[in-house]
Design a protein around this motif. Structure first.
Motif, mmCIF file in Angstrom:
data_model
loop_
_atom_site.group_PDB
_atom_site.id
_atom_site.type_symbol
_atom_site.label_atom_id
_atom_site.label_comp_id
_atom_site.label_asym_id
_atom_site.label_seq_id
_atom_site.Cartn_x
_atom_site.Cartn_y
_atom_site.Cartn_z
ATOM 1 N N LEU A 152 13.973 58.051 34.573
ATOM 2 C CA LEU A 152 15.331 58.250 34.056
ATOM 3 C C LEU A 152 15.991 56.911 33.746
ATOM 4 O O LEU A 152 16.712 56.775 32.750
ATOM 5 C CB LEU A 152 16.170 59.032 35.064
ATOM 6 N N GLY A 153 15.736 55.908 34.586
ATOM 7 C CA GLY A 153 16.258 54.575 34.300
ATOM 8 C C GLY A 153 15.681 54.006 33.019
ATOM 9 O O GLY A 153 16.394 53.406 32.201
ATOM 10 N N LEU A 154 14.376 54.206 32.820
ATOM 11 C CA LEU A 154 13.726 53.751 31.592
ATOM 12 C C LEU A 154 14.328 54.442 30.375
ATOM 13 O O LEU A 154 14.555 53.807 29.334
ATOM 14 C CB LEU A 154 12.225 54.027 31.659
ATOM 15 N N ALA A 155 14.580 55.749 30.482
ATOM 16 C CA ALA A 155 15.150 56.493 29.356
ATOM 17 C C ALA A 155 16.505 55.921 28.949
ATOM 18 O O ALA A 155 16.775 55.730 27.756
ATOM 19 C CB ALA A 155 15.286 57.974 29.726
ATOM 20 N N VAL A 156 17.344 55.602 29.928
ATOM 21 C CA VAL A 156 18.655 55.029 29.611
ATOM 22 C C VAL A 156 18.495 53.640 29.002
ATOM 23 O O VAL A 156 19.117 53.317 27.980
ATOM 24 C CB VAL A 156 19.531 54.968 30.878
ATOM 25 N N ALA A 157 17.654 52.804 29.619
ATOM 26 C CA ALA A 157 17.482 51.438 29.119
ATOM 27 C C ALA A 157 16.937 51.429 27.700
ATOM 28 O O ALA A 157 17.396 50.654 26.848
ATOM 29 C CB ALA A 157 16.541 50.664 30.048
ATOM 30 N N ALA A 158 15.958 52.297 27.421
ATOM 31 C CA ALA A 158 15.310 52.291 26.105
ATOM 32 C C ALA A 158 16.176 52.943 25.035
ATOM 33 O O ALA A 158 16.435 52.351 23.982
ATOM 34 C CB ALA A 158 13.955 52.999 26.193
ATOM 35 N N PHE A 159 16.640 54.155 25.294
ATOM 36 C CA PHE A 159 17.363 54.899 24.261
ATOM 37 C C PHE A 159 18.763 54.344 24.036
ATOM 38 O O PHE A 159 19.219 54.251 22.891
ATOM 39 C CB PHE A 159 17.429 56.381 24.629
ATOM 40 N N ILE A 167 16.365 47.780 39.642
ATOM 41 C CA ILE A 167 17.466 47.324 38.799
ATOM 42 C C ILE A 167 17.063 46.071 38.026
ATOM 43 O O ILE A 167 17.349 45.942 36.823
ATOM 44 C CB ILE A 167 18.715 47.066 39.651
ATOM 45 N N LEU A 168 16.383 45.132 38.694
ATOM 46 C CA LEU A 168 15.917 43.921 38.006
ATOM 47 C C LEU A 168 14.937 44.277 36.888
ATOM 48 O O LEU A 168 14.988 43.716 35.794
ATOM 49 C CB LEU A 168 15.241 42.981 39.005
ATOM 50 N N GLU A 169 14.053 45.230 37.172
ATOM 51 C CA GLU A 169 13.086 45.658 36.158
ATOM 52 C C GLU A 169 13.783 46.294 34.963
ATOM 53 O O GLU A 169 13.466 45.982 33.807
ATOM 54 C CB GLU A 169 12.106 46.644 36.776
ATOM 55 N N LEU A 170 14.747 47.155 35.225
ATOM 56 C CA LEU A 170 15.445 47.835 34.132
ATOM 57 C C LEU A 170 16.340 46.870 33.358
ATOM 58 O O LEU A 170 16.543 47.047 32.151
ATOM 59 C CB LEU A 170 16.260 49.001 34.682
ATOM 60 N N ALA A 171 16.876 45.856 34.025
ATOM 61 C CA ALA A 171 17.639 44.831 33.308
ATOM 62 C C ALA A 171 16.737 44.096 32.323
ATOM 63 O O ALA A 171 17.139 43.782 31.190
ATOM 64 C CB ALA A 171 18.260 43.847 34.296
ATOM 65 N N LEU A 172 15.497 43.843 32.737
ATOM 66 C CA LEU A 172 14.532 43.204 31.834
ATOM 67 C C LEU A 172 14.206 44.140 30.669
ATOM 68 O O LEU A 172 14.152 43.714 29.507
ATOM 69 C CB LEU A 172 13.273 42.838 32.617
ATOM 70 N N VAL A 173 13.979 45.415 30.965
ATOM 71 C CA VAL A 173 13.675 46.387 29.912
ATOM 72 C C VAL A 173 14.851 46.522 28.959
ATOM 73 O O VAL A 173 14.672 46.657 27.740
ATOM 74 C CB VAL A 173 13.311 47.748 30.532
ATOM 75 N N ALA A 174 16.082 46.474 29.489
ATOM 76 C CA ALA A 174 17.267 46.537 28.630
ATOM 77 C C ALA A 174 17.307 45.343 27.678
ATOM 78 O O ALA A 174 17.709 45.490 26.515
ATOM 79 C CB ALA A 174 18.531 46.574 29.491
ATOM 80 N N ALA A 175 16.895 44.169 28.156
ATOM 81 C CA ALA A 175 16.835 42.991 27.285
ATOM 82 C C ALA A 175 15.785 43.171 26.192
ATOM 83 O O ALA A 175 15.993 42.766 25.042
ATOM 84 C CB ALA A 175 16.541 41.741 28.114
ATOM 85 N N VAL A 176 14.659 43.791 26.544
ATOM 86 C CA VAL A 176 13.636 44.105 25.534
ATOM 87 C C VAL A 176 14.209 45.060 24.492
ATOM 88 O O VAL A 176 14.007 44.888 23.282
ATOM 89 C CB VAL A 176 12.392 44.728 26.202
ATOM 90 N N ALA A 177 14.943 46.075 24.951
ATOM 91 C CA ALA A 177 15.524 47.064 24.039
ATOM 92 C C ALA A 177 16.528 46.411 23.088
ATOM 93 O O ALA A 177 16.551 46.717 21.891
ATOM 94 C CB ALA A 177 16.197 48.173 24.845
ATOM 95 N N ALA A 222 6.655 51.146 24.877
ATOM 96 C CA ALA A 222 5.299 50.591 24.853
ATOM 97 C C ALA A 222 5.219 49.314 25.690
ATOM 98 O O ALA A 222 4.260 49.120 26.459
ATOM 99 C CB ALA A 222 4.879 50.314 23.415
ATOM 100 N N ILE A 223 6.219 48.441 25.555
ATOM 101 C CA ILE A 223 6.239 47.215 26.347
ATOM 102 C C ILE A 223 6.332 47.542 27.830
ATOM 103 O O ILE A 223 5.684 46.908 28.671
ATOM 104 C CB ILE A 223 7.426 46.321 25.923
ATOM 105 N N TYR A 224 7.122 48.550 28.174
ATOM 106 C CA TYR A 224 7.246 48.980 29.567
ATOM 107 C C TYR A 224 5.881 49.426 30.116
ATOM 108 O O TYR A 224 5.470 49.017 31.209
ATOM 109 C CB TYR A 224 8.261 50.107 29.676
ATOM 110 N N LEU A 237 0.653 47.561 33.055
ATOM 111 C CA LEU A 237 -0.823 47.536 33.008
ATOM 112 C C LEU A 237 -1.364 46.148 32.687
ATOM 113 O O LEU A 237 -2.575 45.992 32.524
ATOM 114 C CB LEU A 237 -1.318 48.529 31.945
ATOM 115 N N SER A 238 -0.480 45.156 32.586
ATOM 116 C CA SER A 238 -0.926 43.833 32.128
ATOM 117 C C SER A 238 -1.971 43.217 33.061
ATOM 118 O O SER A 238 -2.919 42.576 32.610
ATOM 119 C CB SER A 238 0.277 42.890 31.987
#
Length: 273
Positions: free
Chosen positions: A77-84, A159-169, A187-189, A194-195
């Motif tokens: 759900l956090g990813l969905a908010v950060a991405a969309f 929260i730190l992870e989603l802040a990073l994903v938000a910057a990617v978005a 995709a980046i998430y 898996l990196s």
């Protein structure tokens, strides 16, 4: 000052914290008002359904599965908010041309981007903490043992992870359409988690070029596994890495987010409106 900013190919990127906070507060109010309650209700429903159904299908490991489902739901759900939401914060204003009104005011483009990111990060922090509180409350009510300290630490790193994903978005939102930006962010998430596996696969192959490609991808893409403490949250504080390693991982997430925002500001500053 405004005219010179609009007439030069490289607008000012200096920041005023007060204006940045105003932009962040507007983003926070808008997103919280539109989406937060629905997400929390949905998460609570998922947890209640999981608690009710999982004992029927996994009698020997229901507690473990309930813990895993709850933490996974918070992440998704956090990813969905950060991405969309994140990809649309800037892109939507560009498409609707409301960005003209913003850059015509005494607001630098760095304030615009950073304010958007701060606002979205605040939303993500509130949502993650609220869902974590619901998660702990339901587990406590069902008398399912859980380490509250490890869950809270996992939430902080989430929260730190989603802040990073938000910057990617935000970065992709500046570069391309909202739909494509959302797909690229997700995709980046996925690749970010898996990196390390990709690096291991590259080390096992005899193909030198493939090995080099996986090393480059590992260096360039965010290593989100550093910020994933979900397994540790399930198994307790004794499974957590040492404090120095945790600080290193947190610093990595903050630094990567800063680099992404710097890149986004640089690209956005060179766009002509």
């Amino acid at each position: 000052m405004i005219n010179s900013t609009l007439s030069t190919p490289y607008p000012s990127t200096t920041m005023n914290l007060n204006r940045t906070r105003v932009i962040a507060a507007n983003v926070f109010r808008e997103v919280i008002r539109d989406r937060a309650l629905y997400l929390l209700v949905f998460f609570a429903t998922v947890m209640v359904v999981a608690v009710a159904l999982l004992p029927e299908v996994a009698a020997s490991a229901e507690e473990q599965m309930i813990l895993d489902v709850g933490l996974a739901a918070i992440g998704v759900l956090g990813l969905a908010v950060a991405a969309f939401v994140g990809t649309g914060l800037v892109n939507r204003e560009i498409e609707k041309r409301t960005v003209y009104a913003m850059i015509a005011k005494p607001v630098s483009r760095s304030e615009f981007i950073v304010g958007k990111h701060w606002g979205l990060t605040a939303v993500l922090a509130v949502l993650v903490l609220a869902m974590t509180a619901i998660y702990i409350g339901i587990l406590t009510a069902k008398q399912i043992p859980v380490s509250i300290a490890s869950v809270l630490l996992s939430a902080l790193f989430q929260i730190l992870e989603l802040a990073l994903v938000a910057a990617v978005a935000l970065l992709f939102g500046v570069l391309t359409s909202s739909l494509l930006a959302t797909m690229l962010t997700i995709a980046i998430y996925c690749v970010g988690h898996l990196s390390r596996d990709l690096l291991s696969i590259g080390a096992l192959t005899d193909n030198a070029e493939l090995h080099q490609i996986t090393e480059v991808l590992f260096l360039l893409l965010p290593d989100l596994s550093r910020l994933n403490l979900k397994n540790q949250a399930v198994y307790g504080m004794e499974m957590l890495p040492p404090p120095a390693e945790l600080l290193s991982h947190a610093g990595y997430g903050l630094l990567y987010t800063l680099l992404l925002l710097t890149l986004t500001v640089g690209i956005f500053s060179r766009r002509q409106f």
